[in-house]
Design a protein around this motif. Sequence first.
Motif, PDB file in Angstrom:
ATOM      1  N   ALA A 171      15.605  -1.438 -17.152  1.00 39.70           N
ATOM      2  CA  ALA A 171      16.295  -0.625 -18.173  1.00 39.70           C
ATOM      3  C   ALA A 171      15.319  -0.170 -19.258  1.00 39.70           C
ATOM      4  O   ALA A 171      15.486  -0.472 -20.444  1.00 39.70           O
ATOM      5  N   GLU A 172      14.286   0.519 -18.856  1.00 37.08           N
ATOM      6  CA  GLU A 172      13.289   1.067 -19.777  1.00 37.08           C
ATOM      7  C   GLU A 172      12.997   2.511 -19.389  1.00 37.08           C
ATOM      8  O   GLU A 172      13.016   2.856 -18.199  1.00 37.08           O
ATOM      9  N   ASP A 173      12.721   3.338 -20.369  1.00 44.56           N
ATOM     10  CA  ASP A 173      12.471   4.749 -20.090  1.00 44.56           C
ATOM     11  C   ASP A 173      11.257   4.947 -19.199  1.00 44.56           C
ATOM     12  O   ASP A 173      11.252   5.830 -18.324  1.00 44.56           O
ATOM     13  N   TRP A 174      10.206   4.138 -19.399  1.00 45.08           N
ATOM     14  CA  TRP A 174       8.996   4.336 -18.599  1.00 45.08           C
ATOM     15  C   TRP A 174       9.218   4.053 -17.111  1.00 45.08           C
ATOM     16  O   TRP A 174       8.488   4.547 -16.265  1.00 45.08           O
ATOM     17  N   ALA A 175      10.257   3.262 -16.801  1.00 44.29           N
ATOM     18  CA  ALA A 175      10.528   2.951 -15.390  1.00 44.29           C
ATOM     19  C   ALA A 175      11.125   4.140 -14.652  1.00 44.29           C
ATOM     20  O   ALA A 175      11.179   4.148 -13.421  1.00 44.29           O
ATOM     21  N   TYR A 176      11.586   5.132 -15.411  1.00 36.26           N
ATOM     22  CA  TYR A 176      12.147   6.337 -14.794  1.00 36.26           C
ATOM     23  C   TYR A 176      11.159   7.507 -14.795  1.00 36.26           C
ATOM     24  O   TYR A 176      11.485   8.582 -14.295  1.00 36.26           O
ATOM     25  N   PHE A 213       8.066   9.370  -6.360  1.00 38.17           N
ATOM     26  CA  PHE A 213       9.134   8.451  -6.765  1.00 38.17           C
ATOM     27  C   PHE A 213       8.727   7.741  -8.049  1.00 38.17           C
ATOM     28  O   PHE A 213       7.548   7.491  -8.302  1.00 38.17           O
ATOM     29  N   CYS A 214       9.737   7.396  -8.858  1.00 37.84           N
ATOM     30  CA  CYS A 214       9.482   6.592 -10.047  1.00 37.84           C
ATOM     31  C   CYS A 214       9.591   5.110  -9.673  1.00 37.84           C
ATOM     32  O   CYS A 214       9.989   4.761  -8.562  1.00 37.84           O
ATOM     33  N   ILE A 215       9.280   4.234 -10.628  1.00 34.52           N
ATOM     34  CA  ILE A 215       9.286   2.795 -10.349  1.00 34.52           C
ATOM     35  C   ILE A 215      10.680   2.307  -9.973  1.00 34.52           C
ATOM     36  O   ILE A 215      10.853   1.509  -9.046  1.00 34.52           O
ATOM     37  N   ASN A 216      11.697   2.785 -10.668  1.00 36.72           N
ATOM     38  CA  ASN A 216      13.060   2.339 -10.353  1.00 36.72           C
ATOM     39  C   ASN A 216      13.541   2.857  -9.005  1.00 36.72           C
ATOM     40  O   ASN A 216      14.377   2.224  -8.357  1.00 36.72           O
ATOM     41  N   ASP A 217      13.020   4.004  -8.560  1.00 36.75           N
ATOM     42  CA  ASP A 217      13.337   4.480  -7.211  1.00 36.75           C
ATOM     43  C   ASP A 217      12.858   3.473  -6.177  1.00 36.75           C
ATOM     44  O   ASP A 217      13.570   3.154  -5.207  1.00 36.75           O
ATOM     45  N   THR A 220       0.832  -1.209   0.000  1.00 40.78           N
ATOM     46  CA  THR A 220       0.000   0.000   0.000  1.00 40.78           C
ATOM     47  C   THR A 220       0.861   1.251   0.000  1.00 40.78           C
ATOM     48  O   THR A 220       0.583   2.225  -0.718  1.00 40.78           O
ATOM     49  N   SER A 221       1.932   1.238   0.781  1.00 40.73           N
ATOM     50  CA  SER A 221       2.826   2.393   0.838  1.00 40.73           C
ATOM     51  C   SER A 221       3.532   2.607  -0.494  1.00 40.73           C
ATOM     52  O   SER A 221       3.724   3.752  -0.931  1.00 40.73           O
ATOM     53  N   ILE A 222       3.918   1.507  -1.164  1.00 41.14           N
ATOM     54  CA  ILE A 222       4.560   1.626  -2.467  1.00 41.14           C
ATOM     55  C   ILE A 222       3.614   2.269  -3.473  1.00 41.14           C
ATOM     56  O   ILE A 222       4.008   3.140  -4.262  1.00 41.14           O
ATOM     57  N   ASP A 223       2.363   1.848  -3.436  1.00 49.72           N
ATOM     58  CA  ASP A 223       1.363   2.429  -4.345  1.00 49.72           C
ATOM     59  C   ASP A 223       1.230   3.928  -4.130  1.00 49.72           C
ATOM     60  O   ASP A 223       1.157   4.709  -5.094  1.00 49.72           O
ATOM     61  N   LYS A 224       1.217   4.355  -2.886  1.00 55.33           N
ATOM     62  CA  LYS A 224       1.102   5.781  -2.579  1.00 55.33           C
ATOM     63  C   LYS A 224       2.323   6.563  -3.052  1.00 55.33           C
ATOM     64  O   LYS A 224       2.210   7.678  -3.561  1.00 55.33           O
ATOM     65  N   LEU A 225       3.509   5.987  -2.879  1.00 59.26           N
ATOM     66  CA  LEU A 225       4.734   6.676  -3.285  1.00 59.26           C
ATOM     67  C   LEU A 225       4.785   6.891  -4.792  1.00 59.26           C
ATOM     68  O   LEU A 225       5.244   7.937  -5.276  1.00 59.26           O
ATOM     69  N   ILE A 226       4.314   5.895  -5.540  1.00 61.74           N
ATOM     70  CA  ILE A 226       4.330   6.026  -7.001  1.00 61.74           C
ATOM     71  C   ILE A 226       3.186   6.914  -7.483  1.00 61.74           C
ATOM     72  O   ILE A 226       3.381   7.801  -8.323  1.00 61.74           O
TER      73      ILE A 226
END
Length: 385
Positions: free
Chosen positions: A356-361, A341-345, A330-336
């Motif tokens: 290694a994908e642009d959308w992950a940043y 934060f981005c997914i890679n963060d 749940t906390s991860i969902d809120k952070l994104i």
Amino acid sequence: MGILTWIIDRLSNGQPIETSVDPSEFFNLAAELYIRDMAFQSAVNLIANSVSKCEFKTYLNSKEVKLQEYYLFNIEPNRNQNSSEFLQKMVHKLYENNEALIIEVSGQMLVADSFSKETYALYDYQFKNVTVDGFNFNRTFMMEDVLYLKLNNKDIRRLINGMYETYGKMVAYAQDKFQKSKGNKGTLEISGVAQGKANFQETFQKMMNERFTTFFKADNAVLPLFDGYKYNELDQRVSEGSRDIKAMVDDIYDFTARAFCIPQVLLRGEVANNQDVVNSFLTFCIDPLCDKIQEEINRKRSGYKGFVKGTFVKIDTKAIKHIDLLSVATSIDKLISSGAFCINDIRNLVGDEPIAEDWAYKHFITKNYSTVEEFLKEAGGGTNE
């Protein structure tokens, strides 16, 4: 090897010594040394293991990079140690000696086993007689060329040793009390007729030295007595000695934990599913220590010129805590979803490799988030000009 032999060997550093000290005094000393060293080493090991889990993040031009400096602090500081062994040795030296010296020779970072120091008010300290693994470096190291860490203005080990002295004696006393409580006690009635016999002294000595000794040593035995002798066993109350010893050992651990700013339940090894305990340990013990190490690295290896250009090291302590992905979903969902934060963060935060994908940043934000102006506009209202 007997316990007494082991103690003498440890105290003499393996060298033969002659002593006329009563062996019982060595057992009292052993109780004090064991508990003192166990509590101290438990605290230092806990801190050292925690620091060795940290990641030393390196930045160049304010961007995180993984180059030579990163490899040095996180993988291989020298040929004979990995980073965990290196950091554990550094922390042990720091707490045992109240100071630690790290030198760099031929690109290798080494923790000194011993050294002498000359201090100056306005000039660099000088370090001489530096030894590592038995090798003495025949040179003088200047303060600007080394990493020098000092724990406190007063030696923490010397301070808590004063407390250990008193409690060590109390534990030894409790041990002695417990041992005495396990013995047999009684009275022996001897009639006047028995005492008047010609061989009374011989009979009495034989009874005490042979029959009573065998009787007390045996788990199950019968004690034959001569005419005129009567043995009465005294009632023995169960001693609280063993519980007293445990309570005093816990006290020593508690005092040690306070000196190290470690939560007491954590040092005693009690399983406490309490997030506040771990957070307190990180906040008051690990974070200040990592700040000290980080500041020394940055001021010596980057300096002011490097710092203003964004070249520095940052010690990340988040890796110390184990993260259960299901419990923090749940906390991860809120952070994104908040765009913070981005997914890679997040993947870096939980210890996974980045994608290694642009959308992950990219940063994402849900439609639930909007400014007050946008909300009023969508609701058909507006702001007064």
